[in-house]
Design an enzyme around this catalytic site. Structure first.
Site, PDB file in Angstrom:
ATOM      1  N   LYS A  91      39.185  38.596  49.774  1.00  0.00           N
ATOM      2  CA  LYS A  91      39.495  39.449  48.626  1.00  0.00           C
ATOM      3  C   LYS A  91      40.630  40.387  49.014  1.00  0.00           C
ATOM      4  CE  LYS A  91      35.428  39.348  45.844  1.00  0.00           C
ATOM      5  NZ  LYS A  91      34.216  40.139  45.691  1.00  0.00           N
ATOM      6  N   HIS A 121      42.933  46.382  49.146  1.00  0.00           N
ATOM      7  CA  HIS A 121      43.739  47.172  48.215  1.00  0.00           C
ATOM      8  C   HIS A 121      43.606  48.676  48.445  1.00  0.00           C
ATOM      9  CE1 HIS A 121      40.203  48.153  45.799  1.00  0.00           C
ATOM     10  NE2 HIS A 121      39.844  46.892  45.962  1.00  0.00           N
ATOM     11  N   HIS A 123      40.557  50.629  49.444  1.00  0.00           N
ATOM     12  CA  HIS A 123      40.008  50.629  50.814  1.00  0.00           C
ATOM     13  C   HIS A 123      40.691  51.645  51.718  1.00  0.00           C
ATOM     14  CE1 HIS A 123      39.210  46.377  49.460  1.00  0.00           C
ATOM     15  NE2 HIS A 123      38.011  46.812  49.767  1.00  0.00           N
TER      16      HIS A 123
END
Ligand code: ARG
Length: 559
Positions: free
Chosen positions: A124, A127, A130
């Site tokens: 995933k 982005h 995080h």
């Protein structure tokens, strides 16, 4: 030295403990009045006498010494003045001799702190959401190490779940080995997004079947899964390197596959597991929480099941003194449930688990969310910040050698500092212009001050030795007091899990130093004044760089 403690220990007030005195000591609004003030209004009620009379009496009972050189009673306040010459002598000497160790401690010796942070999800996007967990966790890691703790940084990878079945299905339909190998995490993400937008019932059941194959140990499915994992990790490791982040363990959710059954057995044996419409739960109604789901009706484990197994595994493996989870506040309930279940299981260490919650980060244009497909990759935020830093530096100082390296230090620092400066629980809106401002409360400002101190020292071309007895002026004293406060600030930051304390401290020290720099001649001063000011400059330079290093931020020699 802790001046407040010194005063609190020495001042005797009947019926009032030294801890209460300590916490009542404040900084007077005007430093000319004193360095610390004790308001006596609260004691008026106890002694039934006017505050001014109490202050007067306390003043007479407090003999001055080498540390506190003056005590005054003014309008119900007891004001203390610290012996600056003594302060100057002890603080400066300490910093100059200890260097970057100043502020460190052995208080954590023999204690282990586990920090679960960043904890990315395989396949995933990594982005901007995080960013906080990564840099807050990274800073806590460094701060605890600095205080002598043994620290274990854990990346609790999100590498378990049906999405991997979807990914394999998407790859088999549309994927191509070379393209995915080359495109890495971006190519994987594209496949995943395409699957979600095109999937029908048939594809969904195919995905479930692939997930089942991973679970049952099918060779091909597992090879694909491991490949996706390697590609993701190679990518995130590159970002960690940029942000000065390290981990000691990458044991993710999958690692606990074979460690959940013993937990389920223990829950059963302790009578905690209940049936609920085919699922297995731990009822938490009594504690005002919804039930903690342990097994779904199809027998599949859940996020919480793996966290239970992980906590027990970490306790057995590391025997932690504390285990921190740096995770967004959206997971408050999850951690309250997990901690409560462990407590109900009789784990007396459940109280040592701490959810270090933080707020959301968004960009000024509101972009962030994954679901809307408007993902902002952390990598792009960093590159953009470095690019902008280059432009700013180029404009300010076009002659600077090594502009690229400097822009990198400044740009990366701005990303980290931008996410750290506010109290962690606040939601923040990330603004490139704000984090890169030379004037604001930014890492750039701190780095600039560091470079300024550095250039003063380079021009001085003499060995820095503080003078023996020197009485600092008010601007010098303010810097000194800040320098003296560094060790306590670091401890406070660790105790409250707030790296922002260190960030704010750095800005504060830089501001005080700049006031001094503008107000006092340094290189053209003479005798002891020059010696003292150079020593103050060197000590400030050291502490600014240590403070930034604790946050994972570097310093440019010139700017
Ligand atoms: N991967 C999770 C997420 O992105 C965070 C994991 C946090 N750590 C944990 N032990 N639950 O939401």
């Amino acid at each position: 030295m802790d001046y407040k403690q010194h005063i609190a220990d020495k001042l005797k007030i009947e019926g009032v403990g030294s801890e209460e005195i300590y916490s009542s000591l404040a900084l007077p609004p005007d430093p000319a009045m004193g360095d610390y003030a004790l308001p006596c209004f609260r004691f008026a009620r106890i002694f039934r006498r006017p505050p001014a009379a109490i202050a007067e009496e306390l003043k007479n009972s407090f003999p001055t010494d080498g540390v506190i050189c003056e005590v005054n009673a003014v309008n119900g306040y007891l004001n203390f003045k610290v012996n600056k010459a003594g302060l100057a002598d002890s603080v400066l000497k300490r910093i100059l001799s200890e260097g970057e160790k100043y502020g460190s401690s052995e208080m954590g010796a023999g204690k282990t702190v586990c920090i679960d942070y960043s904890s990315v999800n395989i396949a995933k996007p990594f982005h901007i959401g995080h960013l906080s967990t990564t840099v807050i966790g990274g800073a806590l890691y460094k701060i605890y190490k600095f205080l002598g703790y043994n620290v274990v940084g854990i990346n609790h990878l999100g590498d378990y779940g049906t999405q991997f079945g979807k990914l394999i299905s998407a790859y088999k339909r549309w994927g191509n080995r070379e393209e995915v190998q080359k495109g890495g995490i971006h190519a994987i993400n594209d496949l995943y997004v395409r699957f979600n937008s095109e999937a029908d019932g048939e594809m969904e059941s195919e995905a479930r079947e692939y997930f089942r194959l991973i679970e049952s140990g099918d060779r091909e499915a597992n090879e694909l899964f491991e490949w996706f994992k390697d590609l993701t990790l190679a990518y995130v490791r590159g970002i960690y390197e940029k942000l000065n982040i390290t981990f000691d363990s990458y044991a993710g959710e999958r690692f606990y596959t074979d460690k959940m059954q013993p937990v389920i057995d223990e829950l059963t044996q302790k009578g905690l597991l209940k049936d609920s419409e085919g699922a297995k739960i731990v009822d938490l109604e009594e504690y005002g929480m919804p039930p903690c789901l342990i097994l779904r009706s199809d027998g599949a484990s859940l996020y919480a099941t793996r966290d239970l197994a992980a906590a027990i595994y970490r306790k057995n493996t590391y025997d932690f003194y504390k285990c921190l989870y740096v995770v967004a506040y959206q997971q408050n309930l999850h951690f309250r449930q997990v901690f409560k279940v462990l407590e109900l299981m009789g784990k007396e260490w459940a109280g040592d688990l701490v959810h270090v919650a933080y707020g959301m980060v968004s960009l000024e244009d509101g972009a962030m969310s994954t679901r809307k497909g408007k993902v902002v990759w952390l990598e792009d935020v960093i590159s953009k910040c470095v690019e902008k830093a280059y432009a700013v530096i180029d404009e300010k100082n076009p002659e600077l050698a090594d502009k690229e390296r400097t822009a990198n230090i400044v740009g990366v620092g701005a990303v980290i500092f931008g996410a750290l400066y506010n109290s962690k629980i606040k939601d923040i809106v990330f603004s490139y212009d704000k984090v890169l401002s030379f004037e604001g409360e930014t890492s750039v400002y701190v780095q600039y001050t560091y470079a300024r101190a550095n250039s003063v020292l380079a021009k001085a071309e003499e060995e820095v030795v503080p003078p023996e007895a020197y009485s600092p002026n008010p601007q010098e004293s303010e810097v000194l007091k800040m320098l003296a406060a560094f060790p306590d600030t670091v401890k406070d930051a660790a105790e409250k899990y707030e790296p922002s304390f260190v960030a704010r401290y750095a800005v504060d020290l830089a501001q005080k130093y700049n006031k001094f720099y503008i107000g006092c001649k340094i290189l053209t001063a003479e005798g002891d004044a020059k010696k003292f000011r150079l020593a103050l400059t060197k000590a400030t330079r050291t502490v600014l760089s240590t403070a930034l290093a604790l946050l994972g931020i570097g310093v440019p020699e010139k700017m």
